[in-house]
Design a protein around this motif. Structure first.
Motif, PDB file in Angstrom:
ATOM      1  N   SER A  59       0.692  -1.263  -0.030  1.00  0.00           N
ATOM      2  CA  SER A  59       0.042   0.147  -0.082  1.00  0.00           C
ATOM      3  C   SER A  59       0.847   1.288   0.028  1.00  0.00           C
ATOM      4  O   SER A  59       0.469   2.351  -0.732  1.00  0.00           O
ATOM      5  CB  SER A  59      -1.015   0.005   1.070  1.00  0.00           C
ATOM      6  N   LEU A  60       2.169   1.326   0.522  1.00  0.00           N
ATOM      7  CA  LEU A  60       2.854   2.429   0.631  1.00  0.00           C
ATOM      8  C   LEU A  60       2.972   3.110  -0.614  1.00  0.00           C
ATOM      9  O   LEU A  60       3.499   2.375  -1.444  1.00  0.00           O
ATOM     10  CB  LEU A  60       4.118   2.278   1.561  1.00  0.00           C
ATOM     11  N   GLY A  61       2.552   4.301  -0.891  1.00  0.00           N
ATOM     12  CA  GLY A  61       2.888   5.241  -2.196  1.00  0.00           C
ATOM     13  C   GLY A  61       2.057   4.682  -3.052  1.00  0.00           C
ATOM     14  O   GLY A  61       2.093   5.119  -4.392  1.00  0.00           O
ATOM     15  N   GLY A  62       1.005   3.602  -2.763  1.00  0.00           N
ATOM     16  CA  GLY A  62       0.147   3.564  -4.169  1.00  0.00           C
ATOM     17  C   GLY A  62      -1.627   3.489  -3.593  1.00  0.00           C
ATOM     18  O   GLY A  62      -2.224   3.950  -4.331  1.00  0.00           O
ATOM     19  N   VAL A  63      -1.755   3.296  -2.258  1.00  0.00           N
ATOM     20  CA  VAL A  63      -3.097   3.459  -1.892  1.00  0.00           C
ATOM     21  C   VAL A  63      -3.400   4.357  -0.548  1.00  0.00           C
ATOM     22  O   VAL A  63      -2.276   4.384   0.114  1.00  0.00           O
ATOM     23  CB  VAL A  63      -3.944   2.273  -1.661  1.00  0.00           C
ATOM     24  N   GLU A  64      -4.113   5.013  -0.288  1.00  0.00           N
ATOM     25  CA  GLU A  64      -4.267   5.861   0.985  1.00  0.00           C
ATOM     26  C   GLU A  64      -3.843   5.217   2.128  1.00  0.00           C
ATOM     27  O   GLU A  64      -4.183   3.951   2.659  1.00  0.00           O
ATOM     28  CB  GLU A  64      -5.717   6.256   1.243  1.00  0.00           C
ATOM     29  N   LEU A  65      -3.025   5.729   2.623  1.00  0.00           N
ATOM     30  CA  LEU A  65      -2.275   5.225   4.021  1.00  0.00           C
ATOM     31  C   LEU A  65      -1.870   6.461   4.811  1.00  0.00           C
ATOM     32  O   LEU A  65      -1.092   7.510   4.480  1.00  0.00           O
ATOM     33  CB  LEU A  65      -1.146   4.366   3.843  1.00  0.00           C
ATOM     34  N   ARG A  66      -2.477   6.446   6.120  1.00  0.00           N
ATOM     35  CA  ARG A  66      -2.255   7.610   6.877  1.00  0.00           C
ATOM     36  C   ARG A  66      -1.853   7.299   8.312  1.00  0.00           C
ATOM     37  O   ARG A  66      -2.595   6.957   9.291  1.00  0.00           O
ATOM     38  CB  ARG A  66      -3.307   8.517   6.931  1.00  0.00           C
ATOM     39  N   VAL A  67      -0.544   6.951   8.634  1.00  0.00           N
ATOM     40  CA  VAL A  67       0.114   6.374   9.861  1.00  0.00           C
ATOM     41  C   VAL A  67      -0.486   7.244  10.938  1.00  0.00           C
ATOM     42  O   VAL A  67      -1.177   6.645  12.054  1.00  0.00           O
ATOM     43  CB  VAL A  67       1.515   6.151   9.915  1.00  0.00           C
ATOM     44  N   ASP A  68      -0.133   8.466  11.066  1.00  0.00           N
ATOM     45  CA  ASP A  68      -0.550   9.114  12.246  1.00  0.00           C
ATOM     46  C   ASP A  68      -1.987   9.427  12.449  1.00  0.00           C
ATOM     47  O   ASP A  68      -2.550   9.344  13.553  1.00  0.00           O
ATOM     48  CB  ASP A  68       0.157  10.663  11.937  1.00  0.00           C
ATOM     49  N   ASP A  69      -2.684   9.796  11.360  1.00  0.00           N
ATOM     50  CA  ASP A  69      -4.162   9.871  11.553  1.00  0.00           C
ATOM     51  C   ASP A  69      -5.034   8.725  11.990  1.00  0.00           C
ATOM     52  O   ASP A  69      -5.877   8.740  12.671  1.00  0.00           O
ATOM     53  CB  ASP A  69      -4.951  10.347  10.213  1.00  0.00           C
ATOM     54  N   TRP A  70      -4.428   7.617  11.577  1.00  0.00           N
ATOM     55  CA  TRP A  70      -5.131   6.494  11.939  1.00  0.00           C
ATOM     56  C   TRP A  70      -4.350   5.737  13.042  1.00  0.00           C
ATOM     57  O   TRP A  70      -5.088   4.611  13.621  1.00  0.00           O
ATOM     58  CB  TRP A  70      -4.797   5.396  10.621  1.00  0.00           C
ATOM     59  N   GLY A  71      -3.554   6.388  13.561  1.00  0.00           N
ATOM     60  CA  GLY A  71      -2.952   5.747  14.991  1.00  0.00           C
ATOM     61  C   GLY A  71      -2.113   4.616  15.144  1.00  0.00           C
ATOM     62  O   GLY A  71      -1.757   4.006  16.147  1.00  0.00           O
ATOM     63  N   ILE A  72      -1.583   3.980  13.790  1.00  0.00           N
ATOM     64  CA  ILE A  72      -0.810   2.922  13.601  1.00  0.00           C
ATOM     65  C   ILE A  72       0.527   3.086  14.359  1.00  0.00           C
ATOM     66  O   ILE A  72       1.339   4.077  14.479  1.00  0.00           O
ATOM     67  CB  ILE A  72      -0.540   2.456  12.104  1.00  0.00           C
ATOM     68  N   ASP A  73       0.834   1.976  15.085  1.00  0.00           N
ATOM     69  CA  ASP A  73       2.065   2.007  15.911  1.00  0.00           C
ATOM     70  C   ASP A  73       3.331   1.930  15.201  1.00  0.00           C
ATOM     71  O   ASP A  73       4.362   2.492  15.489  1.00  0.00           O
ATOM     72  CB  ASP A  73       1.941   1.222  17.362  1.00  0.00           C
ATOM     73  N   VAL A  74       3.364   0.709  14.270  1.00  0.00           N
ATOM     74  CA  VAL A  74       4.348   0.340  13.741  1.00  0.00           C
ATOM     75  C   VAL A  74       3.957  -0.077  12.357  1.00  0.00           C
ATOM     76  O   VAL A  74       2.866  -0.644  12.251  1.00  0.00           O
ATOM     77  CB  VAL A  74       5.130  -0.791  14.205  1.00  0.00           C
ATOM     78  N   ALA A  75       4.650   0.640  11.144  1.00  0.00           N
ATOM     79  CA  ALA A  75       4.315   0.105   9.736  1.00  0.00           C
ATOM     80  C   ALA A  75       5.561  -0.123   9.144  1.00  0.00           C
ATOM     81  O   ALA A  75       6.678   0.568   9.515  1.00  0.00           O
ATOM     82  CB  ALA A  75       3.595   1.360   9.114  1.00  0.00           C
ATOM     83  N   TYR A  76       5.455  -1.375   8.412  1.00  0.00           N
ATOM     84  CA  TYR A  76       6.536  -1.368   7.631  1.00  0.00           C
ATOM     85  C   TYR A  76       6.304  -1.747   5.812  1.00  0.00           C
ATOM     86  O   TYR A  76       5.142  -1.960   5.729  1.00  0.00           O
ATOM     87  CB  TYR A  76       7.436  -2.637   7.921  1.00  0.00           C
ATOM     88  N   ALA A  77       7.116  -1.579   5.127  1.00  0.00           N
ATOM     89  CA  ALA A  77       6.839  -1.754   3.618  1.00  0.00           C
ATOM     90  C   ALA A  77       8.141  -2.292   2.864  1.00  0.00           C
ATOM     91  O   ALA A  77       8.935  -2.541   3.580  1.00  0.00           O
ATOM     92  CB  ALA A  77       6.369  -0.409   3.049  1.00  0.00           C
ATOM     93  N   GLY A  78       7.993  -2.092   1.449  1.00  0.00           N
ATOM     94  CA  GLY A  78       8.996  -2.555   0.629  1.00  0.00           C
ATOM     95  C   GLY A  78       9.129  -1.784  -0.266  1.00  0.00           C
ATOM     96  O   GLY A  78       8.431  -0.914  -0.641  1.00  0.00           O
ATOM     97  N   GLY A  79      10.402  -1.762  -1.259  1.00  0.00           N
ATOM     98  CA  GLY A  79      10.615  -0.918  -2.360  1.00  0.00           C
ATOM     99  C   GLY A  79      10.192  -1.342  -3.462  1.00  0.00           C
ATOM    100  O   GLY A  79       9.431  -0.281  -4.439  1.00  0.00           O
ATOM    101  N   GLN A  80       9.930  -2.430  -3.762  1.00  0.00           N
ATOM    102  CA  GLN A  80       9.525  -2.998  -5.063  1.00  0.00           C
ATOM    103  C   GLN A  80       8.117  -3.240  -5.379  1.00  0.00           C
ATOM    104  O   GLN A  80       7.582  -3.724  -6.362  1.00  0.00           O
ATOM    105  CB  GLN A  80      10.189  -4.398  -5.202  1.00  0.00           C
TER     106      GLN A  80
END
Ligand SMILES: Cc1ncc(COP(=O)(O)O)c(C=O)c1O
Length: 375
Positions: free
Chosen positions: A180-201
């Protein structure tokens, strides 16, 4: 003396990458990868690190100080999240509705956690009610969920609702945002997520190798307050803090070329603008769905939890996934993928991510599928 092997110059086929990842790398990122190295402690590289962290915060929509690229692929960032946050004996709640929820369980177990599950069928999202029930039953300390499940093409809706349930039980939330990172809506702070991880590819148009990770102060305080050491030396964030924090001391040699690549990929995100980028993925993926529907391929997932960056399609009667995948590869040099786990043989998976989320490659795929099915 062994004879030297005679190996030709590298010349891989020119593929149109429309599978579940890697997606096509943006030419600017490829060019950047030819940049000469500096040392990983050179003041010039320390500046690059600061820039990458700043760009990652924008892309995650967070002000988290603890926002870094982990050396390695998405699984390295994933393991960093679980290995650090999960303490031996912690109850860890994970989903069963896709391949990567099962990987979360494996990693949580290796970190010493007691795994419990919240269930949904492959192809459906988690319901808030099921998550609330699982919290009441098991009282987990850590809850992991997959925001964009690449194995099924499901986008988990109502993320802030799930986070609220977890926080009402004083638990920590780890989100898998690899697709999802960089492709679909993701708002770590607004949604209150404690830890998020992703990949480059995936949606970042970057090769794998340096993988985004962000942690709130609350999560990092828990990690820095551990009594037992993290069971991985390489991914121990209390040690990595020495390199990525204010000290900038040697821990391991950063994959410099991958950090350069990620920097350029994230610059592209910032130039395009996140909301415009989310919109592009949705627009092009809608064209993909409409185009393949005319050839008899139906989306497998309900529209309310459809993941634009990865669509799973049911095949028309009499068409096998293996045949379609190999024909597309051999005749058109297009990569797509088959189903995993519960969906093996049932669906094909088509990515619309990053630099692959453009009209041209998608129109080429639609035309190729049309020609093959007409035959
Ligand atoms: C949702 C999800 N999580 C984790 C991973 C693991 O990432 P990697 O294969 O880069 O290690 C992937 C890779 O496909 C993924 O799609």
């Amino acid at each position: 003396m062994h004879a030297p092997p005679a190996i030709d110059e590298l010349s891989p086929p020119d593929r149109t990458l429309l599978g579940p990842g890697p997606s096509m790398v943006h030419p600017r990122v490829l060019r950047t990868m030819g940049t000469p190295l500096v040392g990983h402690l050179d003041p010039a590289f320390l500046e690059v690190m600061d820039e990458v962290q700043e760009l990652l915060r924008y892309t995650f929509q967070t002000t988290n100080k603890w926002t870094i690229p982990v050396s390695g692929t998405g699984s390295a960032a994933m393991e960093a999240a679980f290995a650090n946050l999960v303490r031996p004996g912690d109850t860890v709640l994970v989903p069963t509705n896709g391949y990567f929820g099962h990987r979360m369980a494996a990693m949580a177990e290796r970190a010493g956690g007691e795994v419990v599950t919240v269930d949904a069928p492959w192809g459906a999202p988690l319901s808030s009610a099921a998550v609330a029930d699982a919290f009441d039953t098991h009282q987990p300390t850590v809850f992991g969920f997959v925001h964009a499940e690449t194995s099924t093409g499901v986008l988990q809706p109502d993320v802030s609702e799930l986070v609220e349930i977890a926080h009402a039980h004083d638990a920590f939330v780890i989100a898998d945002t690899v697709t999802s990172l960089g492709g679909v809506e993701l708002r770590v702070d607004d949604w209150g997520i404690d830890v998020a991880y992703a990949g480059g590819q995936k949606c970042l148009s970057c090769p794998p190798g340096a993988s985004p990770l962000t942690l709130s102060d609350r999560a990092m305080d828990r990690i820095l307050g551990r009594e037992s050491p993290v069971r991985s030396w390489y991914l121990d964030l209390s040690l990595l803090e020495g390199y990525w924090g204010s000290e900038r001391a040697y821990h391991h040699t950063a994959p410099i070329t991958n950090v350069y690549a990620l920097r350029e990929a994230l610059r592209l995100v910032a130039e395009e603008g996140l909301e415009e980028r989310w919109e592009r993925h949705r627009r092009v993926a809608s064209e993909l769905v409409a185009g393949l529907e005319t050839h008899g391929l139906e989306p497998f997932v309900e529209e309310t939890s459809w993941l634009p960056s990865l669509t799973t399609f049911k095949l028309p009667t009499g068409v096998s996934d293996e045949w379609l995948i190999s024909q597309l590869r051999e005749t058109y040099s297009i990569e797509i993928a088959g189903g995993l786990g519960d969906l093996a043989g049932e669906v094909v998976r088509i990515g619309c991510m990053g630099h692959s989320a453009r009209r041209e490659p998608i129109a080429y795929l639609i035309a190729a599928v049309g020609e093959l099915l007409e035959k």
